[in-house]
Design a protein around this motif. Structure first.
Motif, PDB file in Angstrom:
ATOM      1  N   ARG A   1     -11.952   1.238  -5.153  1.00 35.70           N
ATOM      2  CA  ARG A   1     -13.349   1.468  -4.796  1.00 35.70           C
ATOM      3  C   ARG A   1     -14.250   1.440  -6.037  1.00 35.70           C
ATOM      4  NH1 ARG A   1     -15.787   3.637  -0.287  1.00 35.70           N
ATOM      5  NH2 ARG A   1     -14.063   2.584   0.742  1.00 35.70           N
TER       6      ARG A   1
ATOM      7  N   GLU B   1      -5.033   1.616   0.134  1.00 35.01           N
ATOM      8  CA  GLU B   1      -3.739   1.836   0.785  1.00 35.01           C
ATOM      9  C   GLU B   1      -3.616   0.989   2.053  1.00 35.01           C
ATOM     10  OE1 GLU B   1      -3.366   5.720   2.912  1.00 35.01           O
ATOM     11  OE2 GLU B   1      -5.283   6.141   1.911  1.00 35.01           O
TER      12      GLU B   1
ATOM     13  N   ASN C   1      -6.665   4.083  -4.300  1.00 28.47           N
ATOM     14  CA  ASN C   1      -7.920   4.110  -3.540  1.00 28.47           C
ATOM     15  C   ASN C   1      -9.122   4.254  -4.465  1.00 28.47           C
ATOM     16  OD1 ASN C   1      -6.717   3.791  -1.040  1.00 28.47           O
ATOM     17  ND2 ASN C   1      -6.609   5.989  -0.621  1.00 28.47           N
TER      18      ASN C   1
ATOM     19  N   ARG D   1      -1.489   7.183  -3.643  1.00 28.27           N
ATOM     20  CA  ARG D   1      -2.536   6.825  -2.684  1.00 28.27           C
ATOM     21  C   ARG D   1      -3.921   7.088  -3.270  1.00 28.27           C
ATOM     22  NH1 ARG D   1      -1.027   9.960   0.966  1.00 28.27           N
ATOM     23  NH2 ARG D   1       0.307   8.495   2.109  1.00 28.27           N
TER      24      ARG D   1
ATOM     25  N   PRO E   1     -10.018   1.081   2.319  1.00 34.16           N
ATOM     26  CA  PRO E   1      -9.183   1.816   1.359  1.00 34.16           C
ATOM     27  C   PRO E   1      -8.041   0.936   0.847  1.00 34.16           C
ATOM     28  CG  PRO E   1      -9.628   3.161   3.286  1.00 34.16           C
ATOM     29  CD  PRO E   1     -10.125   1.780   3.608  1.00 34.16           C
TER      30      PRO E   1
END
Length: 308
Positions: free
Chosen positions: A129, A294, A125, A121, A292
């Motif tokens: 980003r 995920e 993420n 995760r 995000p």
């Protein structure tokens, strides 16, 4: 649709654009000026996107009318795209067959919703980003270079032989460049440009079938969704006509492409049909990057409540 068939002259023009961009990028990157080098890397990143879109067109035999020219251009594009042409064609053909069924499409099956570990995760993420092209790397490694998986999907001995020969030939070419040009020179000529190209195509690729409600076969014997009915399972991004045509070669018009896969990419928008899932490119990219990974990767509009 006969007027929208491939033409050799049009394919030659787009291939010339790709070659010219690559040559300009290499020439600028070899200059002593840091400004010229940086400009060269930007140009090479654009050429990377162009070559990837040409690989896609050649694999559909829509870049040229002549089959042999598509094969030649496809292998040439595969060198820059870091994708073996033989496995690309096979996997992409299966992708079009199973579009809409997330667990049967070999390019989307890894994103079937499942529990994520803390490390996984955090990794996805952060990468999403920070514009680190993790997906582009995994997409290549898992779908097109993973010979055991390819052998499971395609038991035909001739296909398997093509996968092996193509992969070995590409690796030999990269190894020769490493030996004769040298790692430092290769890094200067292509390093940043490849990273930027991968990061850009990360977004383009993920825009096409991610965070859209898809079906799950769950192991049942299901029938493929016909091409004319695949639009609800894909998304298009609306760039400027120039960027769409001369850089992405129509690859952004993805709904039109799935419904009309026999039409050359640069001419898809000549079809008088408005794609239902088309989104303004830059607005959609900003919105997607704010989510995000995920959520963006492993959920869809129905389960996340987001409109992207």
């Amino acid at each position: 649709m006969s007027i929208l068939r491939p033409r050799d002259a049009e394919g030659a023009l787009h291939t010339f654009v790709a070659v010219s961009l690559t040559a300009a990028g290499i020439w600028l990157s070899s200059r002593s000026s840091w400004a010229a080098w940086f400009a060269g890397q930007l140009v090479f990143a654009v050429s990377f996107a162009k070559w990837f879109s040409l690989l896609h067109e050649a694999g559909h035999h829509t870049l040229f009318a002549t089959r042999g020219l598509n094969t030649l251009a496809g292998h040439l594009a595969s060198v820059i795209s870091v994708l073996p042409y033989a496995s690309w064609k096979a996997i992409h053909r299966m992708h079009h067959k199973w579009t809409g069924f997330q667990d049967k499409d070999p390019t989307t099956s890894s994103l079937v919703p499942r529990p994520l570990g803390a490390f996984e995760r955090a990794a996805i993420n952060i990468a999403w980003r920070a514009w680190i092209p993790l997906f582009s790397f995994l997409y290549r490694a898992q779908s097109f270079w993973h010979l055991p998986r390819l052998f499971r999907l395609f038991p035909d001995s001739r296909a398997r032989r093509a996968f092996v020969v193509n992969a070995i030939a590409l690796l030999a070419l990269y190894a020769a460049a490493f030996v004769f040009i040298g790692p430092a020179a290769l890094l200067r000529l292509f390093g940043l440009g490849l990273f930027l190209g991968f990061a850009w195509m990360d977004v383009i690729m993920l825009s096409q079938h991610t965070h859209i409600p898809l079906e799950l076969s769950q192991g049942a014997d299901v029938a493929p969704i016909p091409a004319p009915e695949q639009a609800p399972y894909t998304r298009s991004l609306r760039f400027s006509r120039f960027l769409s045509t001369f850089v992405l070669t129509g690859f952004d018009a993805h709904e039109l492409h799935h419904v009309f896969p026999f039409v050359p990419g640069p001419r898809l928008r000549e079809i008088p049909w408005t794609p239902p899932n088309e989104a303004p490119a830059w607005a959609w990219i900003r919105a997607a990057k704010a989510v995000p990974a995920e959520v963006f990767l492993f959920k869809n509009r129905k389960t996340s409540g987001l409109s992207i």
